[in-house]
Design a protein around this motif. Structure first.
Motif, PDB file in Angstrom:
ATOM      1  N   VAL A  57       4.546 -17.483  11.423  1.00 40.03           N
ATOM      2  CA  VAL A  57       4.797 -17.350   9.983  1.00 40.03           C
ATOM      3  C   VAL A  57       6.195 -17.875   9.633  1.00 40.03           C
ATOM      4  O   VAL A  57       6.356 -18.623   8.658  1.00 40.03           O
ATOM      5  CB  VAL A  57       4.594 -15.884   9.523  1.00 40.03           C
ATOM      6  CG1 VAL A  57       5.041 -15.693   8.087  1.00 40.03           C
ATOM      7  CG2 VAL A  57       3.135 -15.477   9.684  1.00 40.03           C
TER       8      VAL A  57
ATOM      9  N   PRO B 127      10.127 -15.273  -4.187  1.00 43.94           N
ATOM     10  CA  PRO B 127       9.199 -14.202  -3.793  1.00 43.94           C
ATOM     11  C   PRO B 127       7.771 -14.664  -3.515  1.00 43.94           C
ATOM     12  O   PRO B 127       7.091 -14.077  -2.692  1.00 43.94           O
ATOM     13  CB  PRO B 127       9.238 -13.227  -4.984  1.00 43.94           C
ATOM     14  CG  PRO B 127       9.959 -13.917  -6.080  1.00 43.94           C
ATOM     15  CD  PRO B 127      10.787 -14.993  -5.478  1.00 43.94           C
TER      16      PRO B 127
ATOM     17  N   GLU C  70       8.242 -15.583   0.057  1.00 45.01           N
ATOM     18  CA  GLU C  70       8.666 -14.497   0.952  1.00 45.01           C
ATOM     19  C   GLU C  70       7.675 -13.332   0.970  1.00 45.01           C
ATOM     20  O   GLU C  70       7.621 -12.586   1.942  1.00 45.01           O
ATOM     21  CB  GLU C  70      10.059 -13.983   0.563  1.00 45.01           C
ATOM     22  CG  GLU C  70      11.151 -15.044   0.543  1.00 45.01           C
ATOM     23  CD  GLU C  70      11.355 -15.745   1.885  1.00 45.01           C
ATOM     24  OE1 GLU C  70      11.030 -15.132   2.928  1.00 45.01           O
ATOM     25  OE2 GLU C  70      11.829 -16.898   1.894  1.00 45.01           O
ATOM     26  N   LEU C  71       6.936 -13.143  -0.102  1.00 42.30           N
ATOM     27  CA  LEU C  71       5.948 -12.059  -0.105  1.00 42.30           C
ATOM     28  C   LEU C  71       4.521 -12.614  -0.023  1.00 42.30           C
ATOM     29  O   LEU C  71       3.819 -12.416   0.951  1.00 42.30           O
ATOM     30  CB  LEU C  71       6.097 -11.175  -1.347  1.00 42.30           C
ATOM     31  CG  LEU C  71       5.100  -9.999  -1.357  1.00 42.30           C
ATOM     32  CD1 LEU C  71       5.507  -8.922  -0.382  1.00 42.30           C
ATOM     33  CD2 LEU C  71       4.934  -9.426  -2.754  1.00 42.30           C
TER      34      LEU C  71
ATOM     35  N   ARG D  77       3.943 -15.148   3.015  1.00 38.33           N
ATOM     36  CA  ARG D  77       4.133 -14.484   4.310  1.00 38.33           C
ATOM     37  C   ARG D  77       3.026 -13.483   4.605  1.00 38.33           C
ATOM     38  O   ARG D  77       2.444 -13.469   5.683  1.00 38.33           O
ATOM     39  CB  ARG D  77       5.460 -13.712   4.333  1.00 38.33           C
ATOM     40  CG  ARG D  77       6.651 -14.547   4.716  1.00 38.33           C
ATOM     41  CD  ARG D  77       7.866 -13.624   4.941  1.00 38.33           C
ATOM     42  NE  ARG D  77       9.105 -14.358   4.969  1.00 38.33           N
ATOM     43  CZ  ARG D  77       9.617 -14.904   6.083  1.00 38.33           C
ATOM     44  NH1 ARG D  77       9.006 -14.762   7.247  1.00 38.33           N
ATOM     45  NH2 ARG D  77      10.746 -15.574   6.025  1.00 38.33           N
ATOM     46  N   VAL D  78       2.755 -12.613   3.627  1.00 37.64           N
ATOM     47  CA  VAL D  78       1.756 -11.573   3.884  1.00 37.64           C
ATOM     48  C   VAL D  78       0.362 -12.188   4.006  1.00 37.64           C
ATOM     49  O   VAL D  78      -0.393 -11.876   4.931  1.00 37.64           O
ATOM     50  CB  VAL D  78       1.814 -10.462   2.813  1.00 37.64           C
ATOM     51  CG1 VAL D  78       0.705  -9.446   3.040  1.00 37.64           C
ATOM     52  CG2 VAL D  78       3.175  -9.769   2.849  1.00 37.64           C
TER      53      VAL D  78
ATOM     54  N   THR E 228       0.083 -13.918   7.371  1.00 37.14           N
ATOM     55  CA  THR E 228       0.076 -12.915   8.449  1.00 37.14           C
ATOM     56  C   THR E 228      -1.305 -12.260   8.571  1.00 37.14           C
ATOM     57  O   THR E 228      -1.840 -12.098   9.673  1.00 37.14           O
ATOM     58  CB  THR E 228       1.140 -11.826   8.175  1.00 37.14           C
ATOM     59  OG1 THR E 228       2.422 -12.444   8.101  1.00 37.14           O
ATOM     60  CG2 THR E 228       1.161 -10.783   9.285  1.00 37.14           C
ATOM     61  N   GLU E 229      -1.894 -11.899   7.433  1.00 36.19           N
ATOM     62  CA  GLU E 229      -3.216 -11.258   7.458  1.00 36.19           C
ATOM     63  C   GLU E 229      -4.273 -12.178   8.047  1.00 36.19           C
ATOM     64  O   GLU E 229      -5.104 -11.758   8.857  1.00 36.19           O
ATOM     65  CB  GLU E 229      -3.653 -10.881   6.030  1.00 36.19           C
ATOM     66  CG  GLU E 229      -2.779  -9.889   5.309  1.00 36.19           C
ATOM     67  CD  GLU E 229      -2.639  -8.555   6.022  1.00 36.19           C
ATOM     68  OE1 GLU E 229      -3.498  -8.229   6.862  1.00 36.19           O
ATOM     69  OE2 GLU E 229      -1.657  -7.843   5.744  1.00 36.19           O
TER      70      GLU E 229
ATOM     71  N   LEU F 269      -5.429  -7.872   0.455  1.00 32.87           N
ATOM     72  CA  LEU F 269      -4.093  -8.421   0.192  1.00 32.87           C
ATOM     73  C   LEU F 269      -4.147  -9.937   0.042  1.00 32.87           C
ATOM     74  O   LEU F 269      -3.501 -10.503  -0.847  1.00 32.87           O
ATOM     75  CB  LEU F 269      -3.111  -8.023   1.295  1.00 32.87           C
ATOM     76  CG  LEU F 269      -2.621  -6.575   1.260  1.00 32.87           C
ATOM     77  CD1 LEU F 269      -1.666  -6.308   2.434  1.00 32.87           C
ATOM     78  CD2 LEU F 269      -1.909  -6.273  -0.066  1.00 32.87           C
TER      79      LEU F 269
ATOM     80  N   HIS G 291      -5.421 -10.761  -3.359  1.00 35.07           N
ATOM     81  CA  HIS G 291      -4.530 -10.461  -4.481  1.00 35.07           C
ATOM     82  C   HIS G 291      -3.208 -11.210  -4.434  1.00 35.07           C
ATOM     83  O   HIS G 291      -2.531 -11.331  -5.452  1.00 35.07           O
ATOM     84  CB  HIS G 291      -4.301  -8.962  -4.575  1.00 35.07           C
ATOM     85  CG  HIS G 291      -5.498  -8.251  -5.134  1.00 35.07           C
ATOM     86  ND1 HIS G 291      -6.640  -8.025  -4.397  1.00 35.07           N
ATOM     87  CD2 HIS G 291      -5.759  -7.784  -6.386  1.00 35.07           C
ATOM     88  CE1 HIS G 291      -7.535  -7.415  -5.145  1.00 35.07           C
ATOM     89  NE2 HIS G 291      -7.040  -7.258  -6.359  1.00 35.07           N
ATOM     90  N   LEU G 292      -2.824 -11.682  -3.254  1.00 34.53           N
ATOM     91  CA  LEU G 292      -1.529 -12.364  -3.155  1.00 34.53           C
ATOM     92  C   LEU G 292      -1.666 -13.880  -3.227  1.00 34.53           C
ATOM     93  O   LEU G 292      -0.731 -14.570  -3.630  1.00 34.53           O
ATOM     94  CB  LEU G 292      -0.811 -11.954  -1.870  1.00 34.53           C
ATOM     95  CG  LEU G 292      -0.386 -10.473  -1.807  1.00 34.53           C
ATOM     96  CD1 LEU G 292       0.118 -10.127  -0.408  1.00 34.53           C
ATOM     97  CD2 LEU G 292       0.692 -10.170  -2.857  1.00 34.53           C
TER      98      LEU G 292
END
Ligand SMILES: Nc1ncnc2c1ncn2[C@@H]1O[C@H](COP(=O)(O)OP(=O)(O)O)[C@@H](O)[C@H]1O
Ligand SMILES: Nc1ncnc2c1ncn2[C@@H]1O[C@H](COP(=O)(O)OP(=O)(O)O)[C@@H](O)[C@H]1O
Lengths: 157, 110, 157, 110
Positions: free
Chosen positions: C35, C50, C53-54, C57-58, C61-62, C126, C129-130
């Motif tokens: 990541v 963001p 970074e959010l 990244r998330v 990662t998932e 996630l 939604h991200l």
């Protein structure tokens, strides 16, 4: 970019040889996992014992560490390229980095009395002594290592 | 991989569980240097549960040995299996370190 | 297998888009490094803030965790394939595993009163939604995620 | 990444430095469960130095919260930055946890 199932790489897996290709983030943290992966691919091809657990593991670890630290200047945005080919006689591993290369013949012997107390400088030496063959490309950013499954009968050069 | 530290008869004993390689050598170094700074002088690194060591791992042992000697301390190693011994012999580091076969032998010889 | 310098992969790096390909050992330990690598490749293309970074990244990662844990059954001899393409508008990431896939529509909503106390089941949610888009291939072993650099003006479906 | 534990006014405070994700969640879980087994009942996890949390990280918080409550203990969280708050709100976990803005606020409210 496609989301078809054939994005999963397929691997030539004849009875007599197998190939593995990895493209890795240039990051010291991935070395242990990359080496375990390659070791388990070798095991799946019935290569095991101390030549795998010591010679192969240490040789590949050294080559990956040098690619990350020196070749790619420890820049995590860079990539390390690994290829492995195993057959019934030997395993061949290539490790390439994005760097400018170096001259391996300029690296001093770490076992002399002047060098033995140095904290560094034993990586290439270990590759040379644990692998059966080591070749660099002309630029010096790609190393190809050969390890026979069985200890060769002739003493190593 | 993890490094576990304990104290036996005035000796700081560090167990290396797993690999001692470029990715984790700093952790071992810091652990030992912290103890050295805390006043400890006798160190034993035990390799009974160690998979393999690479050149950085060997390098960290060389540099710790030097730092400990500078403080008039002593570093010993124990339980190198045959593979690990091969590495020390290849690199001639077996001539630099005091290496005991067992932990007990190392502890009583300080 | 060759030890020529062209084993170093070259990357199409036009002014307006860049591509990255990784082939990773299927090992949870590599996720953080993978990541970081992808994030730094995005940063090099002037994507930051963001959403990187959010959301990025998330989401990534998932997808990697699911590929390793479920797709590849946590078998370290398997491989995870990642492709990233970034241009001035968006970044597209594909993550593929060697598994049999699954039916994403069968995964329950983790925010309902029955599910909120469950320790698992929030990964796909996630990502949905991200990221701005998520597509699976038919088999279900390859996910393609799209993230716009800027928050889209229309509310997400 | 690392988890640092300290004890403040009878509360076990865990600082999460770096990421709380699938690769390291077990480490946090084990640390807190060890303290719980050792008799501790009040826990604060502080996210002041946390980069990001993934679904496994959220999951480990849910399961710790349950285990602590089963022993009549209490778990609080503090210092979630805006990004981390978004994750808790998206997943509705903000309704499950007692979340304080600062460490001090969390500590005094036990
Ligand atoms: N892939 C590489 N690219 C550039 N330089 C390299 C590479 N591999 C090794 N070197 C050079 O060779 C030197 C010796 O490497 P090595 O024997 O592995 O010991 P050490 O890593 O401890 O320095 C390194 O310090 C570096 O200067
Ligand atoms: N790549 C995949 N291959 C097979 N099954 C998957 C994959 N990704 C997700 N799944 C399935 O979807 C379920 C939900 O995944 P997720 O929402 O990420 O939550 P969790 O990982 O906590 O179970 C998983 O438990 C798994 O059964």
């Amino acid at each position: 970019m496609t989301d078809e199932s054939d994005t999963t790489g397929t691997e030539r897996s004849l009875d007599s040889s197998a190939e593995v290709a990895l493209q890795l983030p240039s990051d010291l943290r991935i070395i242990e996992a990359a080496v375990s992966h390659l070791v388990s691919r070798c095991r799946a091809f019935a290569f095991e014992g101390p030549r795998l657990e010591l010679n192969f593991r240490v040789g590949v670890t050294e080559a990956l560490a040098n690619a990350v630290l020196y070749g790619n200047s420890n820049d995590p945005a860079k990539t390390v390229y690994v290829k492995l080919k195993i057959d019934e006689h030997q395993v061949v591993v290539c490790v390439a980095d994005e760097g400018d290369g170096f001259d391996p013949s300029s690296v001093p012997d770490p076992t002399t009395p002047e060098n033995i107390h140095s904290p560094g400088g034993r990586g290439l030496f270990l590759i040379q002594h644990l692998m059966d063959e080591i070749h660099f490309n002309e630029r010096g950013n790609s190393v190809r290592m050969v390890l026979m499954r069985e200890e060769p009968r002739r003493p190593r050069g | 991989m993890s490094f576990h530290t304990s104290k036996e008869n005035g000796v700081v004993v560090v167990d290396v569980d797993g690999q001692l390689i470029v990715g984790n050598r700093q952790e071992l170094k810091q652990k030992v240097l912290d103890e050295l700074e805390g006043g400890e002088r006798r160190f034993l690194i035990d390799f009974a549960n160690t998979g393999y060591i690479d050149s950085s791992g060997l390098g960290v042992l060389v540099s710790l040995s030097k730092k400990i000697r500078e403080q008039s301390g002593e570093l010993r190693l124990s339980n190198l299996n045959e593979d690990l011994r091969t590495l020390f012999e290849l690199t001639k580091l077996d001539t630099l370190f005091s290496i005991a076969d067992s932990r007990e032998e190392a502890l009583t010889s300080f």
